[in-house]
Design a protein around this motif. Structure first.
Motif, mmCIF file in Angstrom:
data_model
loop_
_atom_site.group_PDB
_atom_site.id
_atom_site.type_symbol
_atom_site.label_atom_id
_atom_site.label_comp_id
_atom_site.label_asym_id
_atom_site.label_seq_id
_atom_site.Cartn_x
_atom_site.Cartn_y
_atom_site.Cartn_z
ATOM 1 N N ILE B 83 77.739 27.304 53.871
ATOM 2 C CA ILE B 83 76.873 26.320 53.210
ATOM 3 C C ILE B 83 75.421 26.783 53.355
ATOM 4 O O ILE B 83 74.929 26.959 54.459
ATOM 5 N N LYS B 85 73.480 29.096 53.981
ATOM 6 C CA LYS B 85 73.315 30.458 54.511
ATOM 7 C C LYS B 85 74.399 30.707 55.556
ATOM 8 O O LYS B 85 74.882 29.775 56.196
ATOM 9 N N CYS B 87 76.214 31.542 58.988
ATOM 10 C CA CYS B 87 75.862 31.246 60.384
ATOM 11 C C CYS B 87 76.567 32.211 61.310
ATOM 12 O O CYS B 87 77.778 32.397 61.195
ATOM 13 N N PHE B 88 75.800 32.807 62.194
ATOM 14 C CA PHE B 88 76.379 33.703 63.189
ATOM 15 C C PHE B 88 75.368 33.828 64.328
ATOM 16 O O PHE B 88 74.230 33.384 64.214
ATOM 17 N N TYR B 89 75.841 34.436 65.434
ATOM 18 C CA TYR B 89 74.979 34.592 66.603
ATOM 19 C C TYR B 89 74.247 35.922 66.486
ATOM 20 O O TYR B 89 74.842 36.994 66.554
ATOM 21 N N PHE B 92 74.484 38.855 69.077
ATOM 22 C CA PHE B 92 75.760 39.548 69.259
ATOM 23 C C PHE B 92 75.995 40.480 68.086
ATOM 24 O O PHE B 92 75.429 40.311 67.012
#
Lengths: 349, 238
Positions: B83, B85, B87-89, B92
């Motif tokens: 949604i 954009k 999403c990620f960390y 990492f």
């Protein structure tokens, strides 16, 4: 929920910046603790006549009497008591005087000594009491608050980064997601506290070996020592465990409060500034240096410290049972509040 | 063919404004469906409600028969998406992000992760920190993370944003592959030509409600869109 808990633990253990900032802060607190501990082994300096007059000028009659008694004690401790003075001491006062002169402690805190007499404790100043002192002093208290804020604010950071969606879009209930975060916070706080306790233990050995002010028996608090009554190892370790346990509990309670703010505000800046505004600012404003001692002692410690958070310092020991109950109640309220808020909220981030 | 997503009379009011009002549609298994509408029409809000990020004021969403409101964990096991954009960390690597997502998914293993990396052609950079990724790489990582859970339906909010022509072409090739495996896809986009090429059908939302956008004979989707919106983002009133 185990999957979620492992997921949260993995994430937090891999956040290098978190561990680096906590390590730096911990080293600063340990360094301050080292210096602070050294003051305990410095013979108490008797204030000059001029200094005494200045302090007494603002005291009531009763306060002056009390103050002069303390000056008399300090003088006896640093210069030695005359035979008449020794004969006038009670059995407990004699034991305290002898243990202090023997090198157990060099600073006589009458209030603390009275507490120890009443509660059958002689903490001495060996390794366990070094650790206890570390957890009971204000610097480690600040460190604990810092840990609680920085770990719990990670929840708010997830909203800011939108990574909260990763958990929200997983096949798990929202309540399980937030509970796993809370459990992770508790585990990490415990990890930090245990590491800190270990570092304090190592620090105490370095302190006793390197400073030169030797305590020939660093574990002497575990010996049978006359201080009104005799004590053995278990009560001393039990006291240490109690202080450590109270530190963990109070830090966890503060962390739960910050987590609740994180979930409600969804904003890192607001999450961090709220405890600063509601805790640090009143603490500074009501301190001795800025306003009167009454505000510091009665408003901050008796009201805020005893009824909002608990402190492992001896000041709150008189109300410790109440403070413990209140802390547990607050912890439950904040945890439930976080779960309910997280369940119901819309996430637009 | 079974219905994997059913949206019934969804409504949402935000700060007194009716953002979505009575939206209803269905998506069958293995279909690629376009979701179009002018800016502010309610596409993203509808997608958020489908994915359980926000709660509708009324109406319901069922994913493979599981109601999002009452059987959330089962429903979330069947859906995934991006949604606005991905999403990620960022601290990492891409691979670590995939392993983390796999930890909380139902049945992702190492082989499947490798399969996804190969499918999305991420092998060259998957072991780099995600903060170093370009926009196209981020989009691919987002899609990879969405695929970890082997969803029955994939919700993609403007997935072609920021992609270069090669990236766009690769996604064009990916969508039919996923659909063949039984994954339905709901794609929102402003690039109507792409929607027309990729999608089996199209849903249009206008002023918070769904409208029929079936193009008239000889009319392209884009022409139909402008006919309905009068070219100004509002409804055409005859």
């Amino acid at each position: 929920m185990l999957k979620l808990y492992r997921f949260e633990m993995k994430k937090i253990h891999r956040t290098t910046s978190l561990w680096v900032s906590i390590a730096v802060f911990a080293l600063i607190c340990l360094a301050i603790n080292y210096v602070h501990a050294d003051a305990f082994l410095t013979p108490a300096t008797v204030p000059s006549q001029e200094e005494q007059q200045k302090v007494m000028s603002e005291m009531t009659k009763d306060e002056k009497e009390e103050y002069l008694k303390q000056i008399e004690w300090q003088t006896m401790l640093s210069e030695g008591a005359s035979s008449e003075q020794l004969a006038a001491m009670s059995e407990e006062e004699r034991a305290a005087y002898e243990s202090i002169r023997a090198g157990t402690t060099f600073t006589y805190d009458k209030e603390r000594a009275q507490y120890e007499i009443e509660n059958n404790i002689n903490s001495g100043f060996g390794i366990p009491s070094f650790i206890e002192n570390a957890f009971a002093n204000g610097y480690m208290g600040m460190f604990m608050i810092f840990i609680a804020v920085i770990i719990s604010a990670l929840i708010a950071k997830e909203y800011n980064n939108s990574t909260i969606k990763i958990s929200l879009l997983s096949p798990h209930k929202r309540s399980d997601i937030i509970i796993s975060k809370i459990l992770c916070i508790f585990t990490v706080i415990l990890e930090f506290m245990l590491i800190t306790a270990l570092l304090c233990a190592v620090e105490s050995v370095i302190f006793f070996m390197a400073v030169g002010k030797t305590n020939p028996e660093p574990f002497n608090c575990m010996k049978e020592v006359k201080f009104g009554d005799t004590v053995t190892t278990m009560p001393v370790l039990a006291r240490l465990a109690a202080v450590f346990g109270i530190s963990v509990l109070s830090t966890f309670m503060v962390a739960l409060a910050i987590s609740f703010i994180s979930v409600i505000s969804k904003n890192v800046v607001l999450t961090i500034m709220t405890p600063v505004a509601t805790f640090l600012v009143p603490m500074v404003v009501t301190s001795d240096k800025i306003t009167s001692n009454v505000l510091w002692k009665y408003v901050f410690f008796n009201l805020i410290d005893n009824y909002l958070i608990i402190s492992p310092t001896s000041r709150t020991n008189k109300d410790l049972a109440i403070a413990l109950v209140v802390t547990v109640i607050w912890a439950i309220l904040f945890a439930v509040g976080s779960i309910v808020a997280f369940e119901k909220q819309d996430v637009y981030n | 063919m079974s219905v994997c997503l059913e949206v019934k009379n969804l409504s949402k009011t935000i700060k007194g404004k009716h953002i979505v009002s009575g939206v209803s549609f269905q998506i069958e298994e293995g279909k690629i469906v376009g979701f179009v509408g002018p800016n502010g029409a309610g596409k993203t809000t509808t997608m958020r409600m489908i994915m359980g990020l926000i709660k509708p004021d009324s109406g319901s969403v069922s994913i493979c028969g599981y109601d999002v409101a009452t059987q959330r964990n089962k429903a979330m096991g069947k859906i995934a998406g991006i949604i606005e954009k991905p999403c990620f960390y960022k601290d990492f690597t891409g691979r670590d992000n995939l392993y983390l997502a796999a930890d909380i998914s139902e049945d992702a293993d190492d082989d499947y992760i490798d399969e996804i990396i190969e499918l999305l052609d991420m092998a060259d950079y998957v072991d780099n920190k995600a903060r170093t990724y370009s926009l196209g790489m981020q989009q691919r990582l987002g899609i990879a993370l969405a695929l970890i859970n082997r969803p029955k339906i994939l919700i993609l909010d403007e997935p072609l944003n920021g992609l270069d022509p090669i990236g766009i072409r690769e996604l064009h090739q990916l969508f039919p592959k996923l659909a063949e495996k039984g994954t339905s896809i709901l794609i929102s986009s402003h690039i109507l030509k792409e929607i027309e090429e990729d999608c089996d059908e199209c849903i249009m939302i206008l002023d918070g409600s769904t409208v029929d956008i079936a193009p008239q004979e000889g009319e392209s989707l884009e022409e139909a869109f402008f006919r309905i919106t009068d070219g100004k983002g509002g409804a055409h009133h005859a």
